[in-house]
Design a protein around this motif. Structure first.
Motif, PDB file in Angstrom:
ATOM      1  N   GLU A   1     -54.662  12.206  -0.942  1.00 48.83           N
ATOM      2  CA  GLU A   1     -53.549  13.090  -0.588  1.00 48.83           C
ATOM      3  C   GLU A   1     -53.933  14.040   0.539  1.00 48.83           C
ATOM      4  O   GLU A   1     -53.120  14.355   1.408  1.00 48.83           O
ATOM      5  N   GLU A   2     -55.179  14.480   0.535  1.00 45.66           N
ATOM      6  CA  GLU A   2     -55.662  15.343   1.613  1.00 45.66           C
ATOM      7  C   GLU A   2     -55.630  14.587   2.943  1.00 45.66           C
ATOM      8  O   GLU A   2     -55.251  15.144   3.980  1.00 45.66           O
ATOM      9  N   ALA A   3     -56.006  13.307   2.915  1.00 45.53           N
ATOM     10  CA  ALA A   3     -55.974  12.495   4.129  1.00 45.53           C
ATOM     11  C   ALA A   3     -54.538  12.313   4.620  1.00 45.53           C
ATOM     12  O   ALA A   3     -54.265  12.345   5.824  1.00 45.53           O
ATOM     13  N   PHE A   4     -53.611  12.129   3.678  1.00 44.12           N
ATOM     14  CA  PHE A   4     -52.205  11.989   4.047  1.00 44.12           C
ATOM     15  C   PHE A   4     -51.688  13.284   4.671  1.00 44.12           C
ATOM     16  O   PHE A   4     -50.990  13.266   5.690  1.00 44.12           O
ATOM     17  N   LEU A   5     -52.049  14.428   4.072  1.00 42.26           N
ATOM     18  CA  LEU A   5     -51.630  15.719   4.619  1.00 42.26           C
ATOM     19  C   LEU A   5     -52.204  15.923   6.012  1.00 42.26           C
ATOM     20  O   LEU A   5     -51.530  16.455   6.903  1.00 42.26           O
ATOM     21  N   ARG A   6     -53.441  15.480   6.220  1.00 42.94           N
ATOM     22  CA  ARG A   6     -54.061  15.595   7.539  1.00 42.94           C
ATOM     23  C   ARG A   6     -53.252  14.805   8.575  1.00 42.94           C
ATOM     24  O   ARG A   6     -53.061  15.252   9.704  1.00 42.94           O
ATOM     25  N   GLU A   7     -52.761  13.640   8.160  1.00 46.98           N
ATOM     26  CA  GLU A   7     -51.943  12.835   9.071  1.00 46.98           C
ATOM     27  C   GLU A   7     -50.616  13.527   9.355  1.00 46.98           C
ATOM     28  O   GLU A   7     -50.132  13.523  10.490  1.00 46.98           O
TER      29      GLU A   7
END
Length: 262
Positions: free
Chosen positions: A244-250
Motif C-alpha cells: 500500500e505504501e508503494a501504491f501511495l508513492r505512485e
C-alpha cells in the motif's frame, strides 16, 4: 459544495482503502489522474430542472426550500456539476443553491444516491449510507471558508486549512445546522473584527465563491500529492502495508526512497 467536492474525491480512494482488487490497469498513476480530474480544472456548473433527475428525492429538496425560505433565504438556482457527472455518470445529482437575507451565507442542498460499483464498495464498510441528504452552509470571510454541514463520519478526506469545516450528525435538523452556522459566524467575526465577510447577492456571486473554494481545494490536493498517508490510514484503520505504501508513492509521484506525504 466544499463538502460535495470532498465526498466525490473520497469515492475514488475507497477501493484502495478497502484493499480490494483494482480494475486491470488501474494503478496509482490512474488514481492520481482521477483525483486531478475532480480537483483540477474549474468545474462546469449549469442550470437544470429537477425533472431531469428522476431518482432524486424531490421531496427533500422542496422541504429544504420551504424551511430556508421561512428563514428569509432566497432560492437562486438548481445546478448540476457536469465535470463530476462526466466522472461519475451513474451518480448524477443536482444542487439547490440559496443565499440568506443578509448575503453572508450561501447554502446548498443535495441528495446523493451512489450506484453501481461505488455503492457496493461503500456499503461494504459502511462508509456511506445508501441515501445521503445534505444541507451545507458556507460563509467566506477574507480567504477563510466557514462550512457547516450534516455529514459527520462521511466526508473523510481532509479539507484545506482555509476551510473550517464542522460536520454535524446526518440526522441533524435543518434549523440546528443553520443556528450552529450562525453561531460560528459570530464567533469568527468577534475573534477577527478586521475581517469582512464576502456578500452573496446573486447566483453569479455564489458561483464565484464556489470557484474560489475549488481553487483552494485543488492547491491543497496538489500539495498532498493527491492523497496523504494519514487519509489512507484513516480509511484503512491501520498503518499501511509495504504494498500500500508503494501504491501511495505512485499516487503521489514520489520516487523510490523519497518519503510520502503525510
Amino acid at each position: 459544495m466544499e463538502v460535495f467536492f470532498l465526498m466525490m474525491g473520497l469515492w475514488l480512494v475507497v477501493a484502495v482503502a478497502l484493499g480490494m482488487r483494482r480494475p486491470t490497469g488501474f494503478g496509482g498513476a490512474q488514481l492520481r489522474a482521477r483525483l486531478d480530474a475532480v480537483y483540477g480544472e474549474p468545474h462546469e456548473l449549469v442550470r437544470v430542472t429537477p425533472a431531469a433527475f428522476p431518482e432524486a428525492d424531490l421531496e427533500f429538496y422542496d422541504r429544504v426550500r420551504r424551511e430556508l425560505e421561512q428563514r428569509k433565504y432566497r432560492w437562486l438556482a438548481d445546478v448540476e456539476d457536469l465535470t463530476l457527472s462526466r466522472i461519475y455518470p451513474q451518480n448524477r445529482t443536482f444542487l439547490r443553491l440559496f443565499s440568506d437575507a443578509g448575503g453572508m451565507i450561501r447554502a446548498s442542498a443535495y441528495h446523493l444516491h451512489p450506484r453501481g460499483v461505488v455503492i457496493s464498495m461503500l456499503q461494504l464498510v459502511q462508509l456511506f449510507p445508501r441515501h445521503l441528504r445534505v444541507i451545507e452552509l458556507v460563509s467566506e470571510i477574507q480567504g477563510t471558508f466557514l462550512v457547516t454541514s450534516n455529514t459527520h463520519g462521511v466526508d473523510r478526506l481532509e479539507p484545506p486549512p482555509e476551510a473550517k469545516v464542522e460536520r454535524l450528525p446526518l440526522q441533524t435538523p435543518i434549523s440546528e445546522v443553520i443556528e450552529r452556522h450562525q453561531t460560528r459566524i459570530t464567533e469568527l467575526v468577534r475573534a477577527h473584527p478586521e475581517r469582512s465577510p464576502v456578500t452573496f447577492e446573486t447566483f453569479e456571486d455564489v458561483l464565484a465563491s464556489i470557484g474560489r473554494a475549488h481553487v483552494t481545494m485543488a492547491r491543497h490536493r496538489q500539495k498532498l500529492g493527491g492523497l496523504s498517508r494519514d487519509e489512507l490510514e484513516r480509511l484503512k484503520g491501520r498503518p499501511l502495508s509495504p504494498t500500500e505504501e508503494a501504491f501511495l508513492r505512485e499516487v503521489q509521484g514520489k520516487p523510490e526512497g523519497e518519503p510520502t506525504s503525510s
